[in-house]
Design a protein around this motif. Sequence first.
Motif, PDB file in Angstrom:
ATOM      1  N   GLN A 156       0.838  -1.207   0.000  1.00  0.00           N
ATOM      2  CA  GLN A 156       0.000   0.000   0.000  1.00  0.00           C
ATOM      3  C   GLN A 156       0.869   1.252   0.000  1.00  0.00           C
ATOM      4  O   GLN A 156       1.844   1.337   0.743  1.00  0.00           O
ATOM      5  CB  GLN A 156      -0.921   0.014   1.223  1.00  0.00           C
ATOM      6  CG  GLN A 156      -2.233  -0.710   0.990  1.00  0.00           C
ATOM      7  CD  GLN A 156      -3.309  -0.277   1.988  1.00  0.00           C
ATOM      8  OE1 GLN A 156      -3.044   0.425   2.942  1.00  0.00           O
ATOM      9  NE2 GLN A 156      -4.539  -0.709   1.733  1.00  0.00           N
ATOM     10  N   ILE A 157       0.499   2.206  -0.840  1.00  0.00           N
ATOM     11  CA  ILE A 157       1.220   3.474  -0.928  1.00  0.00           C
ATOM     12  C   ILE A 157       0.205   4.604  -0.822  1.00  0.00           C
ATOM     13  O   ILE A 157      -0.812   4.606  -1.522  1.00  0.00           O
ATOM     14  CB  ILE A 157       1.998   3.575  -2.253  1.00  0.00           C
ATOM     15  CG1 ILE A 157       3.070   2.479  -2.320  1.00  0.00           C
ATOM     16  CG2 ILE A 157       2.641   4.949  -2.408  1.00  0.00           C
ATOM     17  CD1 ILE A 157       3.801   2.409  -3.634  1.00  0.00           C
ATOM     18  N   ALA A 171      -5.252   5.614  -0.743  1.00  0.00           N
ATOM     19  CA  ALA A 171      -4.308   4.524  -0.507  1.00  0.00           C
ATOM     20  C   ALA A 171      -4.307   3.619  -1.738  1.00  0.00           C
ATOM     21  O   ALA A 171      -5.306   2.962  -2.046  1.00  0.00           O
ATOM     22  CB  ALA A 171      -4.690   3.724   0.735  1.00  0.00           C
ATOM     23  N   VAL A 172      -3.186   3.598  -2.447  1.00  0.00           N
ATOM     24  CA  VAL A 172      -3.070   2.806  -3.669  1.00  0.00           C
ATOM     25  C   VAL A 172      -2.350   1.501  -3.348  1.00  0.00           C
ATOM     26  O   VAL A 172      -1.293   1.509  -2.706  1.00  0.00           O
ATOM     27  CB  VAL A 172      -2.293   3.576  -4.754  1.00  0.00           C
ATOM     28  CG1 VAL A 172      -2.072   2.706  -5.979  1.00  0.00           C
ATOM     29  CG2 VAL A 172      -3.049   4.846  -5.126  1.00  0.00           C
ATOM     30  N   ASN A 198      -2.886   2.501 -11.195  1.00  0.00           N
ATOM     31  CA  ASN A 198      -2.308   2.317  -9.858  1.00  0.00           C
ATOM     32  C   ASN A 198      -0.792   2.406  -9.900  1.00  0.00           C
ATOM     33  O   ASN A 198      -0.161   3.013  -9.025  1.00  0.00           O
ATOM     34  CB  ASN A 198      -2.729   0.973  -9.268  1.00  0.00           C
ATOM     35  CG  ASN A 198      -4.121   1.010  -8.663  1.00  0.00           C
ATOM     36  OD1 ASN A 198      -4.745   2.071  -8.598  1.00  0.00           O
ATOM     37  ND2 ASN A 198      -4.610  -0.128  -8.218  1.00  0.00           N
ATOM     38  N   TRP A 199      -0.196   1.781 -10.932  1.00  0.00           N
ATOM     39  CA  TRP A 199       1.255   1.794 -11.035  1.00  0.00           C
ATOM     40  C   TRP A 199       1.776   3.219 -11.244  1.00  0.00           C
ATOM     41  O   TRP A 199       2.748   3.637 -10.625  1.00  0.00           O
ATOM     42  CB  TRP A 199       1.708   0.879 -12.172  1.00  0.00           C
ATOM     43  CG  TRP A 199       3.172   0.950 -12.450  1.00  0.00           C
ATOM     44  CD1 TRP A 199       3.785   1.523 -13.529  1.00  0.00           C
ATOM     45  CD2 TRP A 199       4.232   0.466 -11.607  1.00  0.00           C
ATOM     46  NE1 TRP A 199       5.158   1.415 -13.425  1.00  0.00           N
ATOM     47  CE2 TRP A 199       5.453   0.774 -12.258  1.00  0.00           C
ATOM     48  CE3 TRP A 199       4.265  -0.194 -10.382  1.00  0.00           C
ATOM     49  CZ2 TRP A 199       6.692   0.431 -11.711  1.00  0.00           C
ATOM     50  CZ3 TRP A 199       5.502  -0.521  -9.832  1.00  0.00           C
ATOM     51  CH2 TRP A 199       6.687  -0.213 -10.500  1.00  0.00           C
ATOM     52  N   VAL A 208       4.258   5.261  -8.700  1.00  0.00           N
ATOM     53  CA  VAL A 208       5.570   5.754  -9.140  1.00  0.00           C
ATOM     54  C   VAL A 208       5.678   7.258  -8.918  1.00  0.00           C
ATOM     55  O   VAL A 208       6.753   7.770  -8.557  1.00  0.00           O
ATOM     56  CB  VAL A 208       5.800   5.408 -10.623  1.00  0.00           C
ATOM     57  CG1 VAL A 208       7.000   6.151 -11.174  1.00  0.00           C
ATOM     58  CG2 VAL A 208       5.999   3.904 -10.783  1.00  0.00           C
ATOM     59  N   SER A 209       4.575   7.990  -9.114  1.00  0.00           N
ATOM     60  CA  SER A 209       4.608   9.435  -8.895  1.00  0.00           C
ATOM     61  C   SER A 209       4.894   9.767  -7.443  1.00  0.00           C
ATOM     62  O   SER A 209       5.504  10.796  -7.128  1.00  0.00           O
ATOM     63  CB  SER A 209       3.282  10.070  -9.321  1.00  0.00           C
ATOM     64  OG  SER A 209       2.232   9.665  -8.455  1.00  0.00           O
ATOM     65  N   LYS A 210       4.484   8.894  -6.533  1.00  0.00           N
ATOM     66  CA  LYS A 210       4.711   9.114  -5.105  1.00  0.00           C
ATOM     67  C   LYS A 210       6.043   8.528  -4.650  1.00  0.00           C
ATOM     68  O   LYS A 210       6.730   9.105  -3.799  1.00  0.00           O
ATOM     69  CB  LYS A 210       3.562   8.473  -4.310  1.00  0.00           C
ATOM     70  CG  LYS A 210       3.640   8.707  -2.805  1.00  0.00           C
ATOM     71  CD  LYS A 210       3.479  10.182  -2.466  1.00  0.00           C
ATOM     72  CE  LYS A 210       3.494  10.407  -0.963  1.00  0.00           C
ATOM     73  NZ  LYS A 210       3.357  11.829  -0.615  1.00  0.00           N
ATOM     74  N   VAL A 211       6.397   7.373  -5.214  1.00  0.00           N
ATOM     75  CA  VAL A 211       7.641   6.687  -4.813  1.00  0.00           C
ATOM     76  C   VAL A 211       8.470   6.438  -6.076  1.00  0.00           C
ATOM     77  O   VAL A 211       8.440   5.340  -6.634  1.00  0.00           O
ATOM     78  CB  VAL A 211       7.345   5.359  -4.078  1.00  0.00           C
ATOM     79  CG1 VAL A 211       8.630   4.761  -3.512  1.00  0.00           C
ATOM     80  CG2 VAL A 211       6.315   5.560  -2.980  1.00  0.00           C
ATOM     81  N   PRO A 212       9.209   7.423  -6.552  1.00  0.00           N
ATOM     82  CA  PRO A 212       9.977   7.274  -7.806  1.00  0.00           C
ATOM     83  C   PRO A 212      10.990   6.142  -7.776  1.00  0.00           C
ATOM     84  O   PRO A 212      11.347   5.609  -8.820  1.00  0.00           O
ATOM     85  CB  PRO A 212      10.670   8.637  -7.957  1.00  0.00           C
ATOM     86  CG  PRO A 212       9.845   9.581  -7.159  1.00  0.00           C
ATOM     87  CD  PRO A 212       9.326   8.785  -6.008  1.00  0.00           C
ATOM     88  N   ARG A 213      11.456   5.744  -6.586  1.00  0.00           N
ATOM     89  CA  ARG A 213      12.468   4.686  -6.532  1.00  0.00           C
ATOM     90  C   ARG A 213      11.924   3.333  -6.990  1.00  0.00           C
ATOM     91  O   ARG A 213      12.688   2.397  -7.190  1.00  0.00           O
ATOM     92  CB  ARG A 213      13.052   4.577  -5.130  1.00  0.00           C
ATOM     93  CG  ARG A 213      12.103   4.052  -4.069  1.00  0.00           C
ATOM     94  CD  ARG A 213      12.835   3.836  -2.736  1.00  0.00           C
ATOM     95  NE  ARG A 213      11.945   3.328  -1.718  1.00  0.00           N
ATOM     96  CZ  ARG A 213      11.197   4.069  -0.919  1.00  0.00           C
ATOM     97  NH1 ARG A 213      11.250   5.396  -1.038  1.00  0.00           N
ATOM     98  NH2 ARG A 213      10.414   3.535  -0.001  1.00  0.00           N
TER      99      ARG A 213
END
Length: 297
Positions: A71-72, A78-79, A185-186, A190-195
């Motif tokens: 979950q992100i 929450a994605v 979702n992906w 990625v926009s939130k967690v680029p790593r």
Amino acid sequence: MDFWDGTEHAFMMPSITAEELADAEHDLVFLCFPERTAIWDVVAGYIQERLLQDKGVRIPTLGSFDIVPTQIKVGDEAVTIQRPMFYLARNLVAEHNLTDDKDYLPGHKELQPLKYSKVATAASVSRRKAEICIQGTIAFLSVCLGKGNNIALVLKDIGVLVIERKKVQIKFFCDFLETMSGKENWKKAVSKVPRLLDMVVSRDVPLGSLTDSGHVITFPEFARQFVPKPPRRPLRHCGRVPGEDSWKHRRMLRALRQDAKGAFDELPSPTASSLSHIEMSKLWEKKNMVAQKSRPR
């Protein structure tokens, strides 16, 4: 061509007899490339099918694939993404003292082993040929690791497993990750967690470029690949190159000693051991000012 090279076969599947192992080199050499590739393409398809069902799969002597829901938080939403994971088989870790970048399955989760009969049917080969092709490829992969080679195993429509020296990593194709989690979702994740992009590899990237040396043996092709690395550039982008300051320092000392008489008599004769670079710069500036004043107008 000797695929086995005296390697111990204790890690091979018990269902393969000694006689079959003796024939494995013959089978691998004369199994035509399209047929060998077709078998591994079916293996990759089987892995993807299991992961889409939220189920893992274990490929004996190679490792396990599983899905871990993650979950992100993206804004107020929450994605949840389905993150694929690969766990290298313990036999390879122990045999070659490898460092897997992930822990083994939490709680010793039991995963269903690859079904050779399904692979054989889909690839239109006998079960024996399918099993020996898969296990023989993994055995040859182990031989290459034992000789210090880097390896890259390509799994169609999934990604690439790379083992370089002692480091193990797997990278996935972007469209595979989008299929697992859903494209929207992906993208949000990625926009939130680029790593997360660190686990992505392009389908078109030369496999040798995934290693530091540029050298790799690709599987299931059994082909060597080399991608030359660009030469290292001097550290000019940092404003200097190694030894540059000491060279300038010596040049200043030389010039100052030559001008130590006359207009520069009031200054002490500098030495490398007594003056810092900053002090030398100040002396250099003073010398230039004196020289300019002494010029005839």
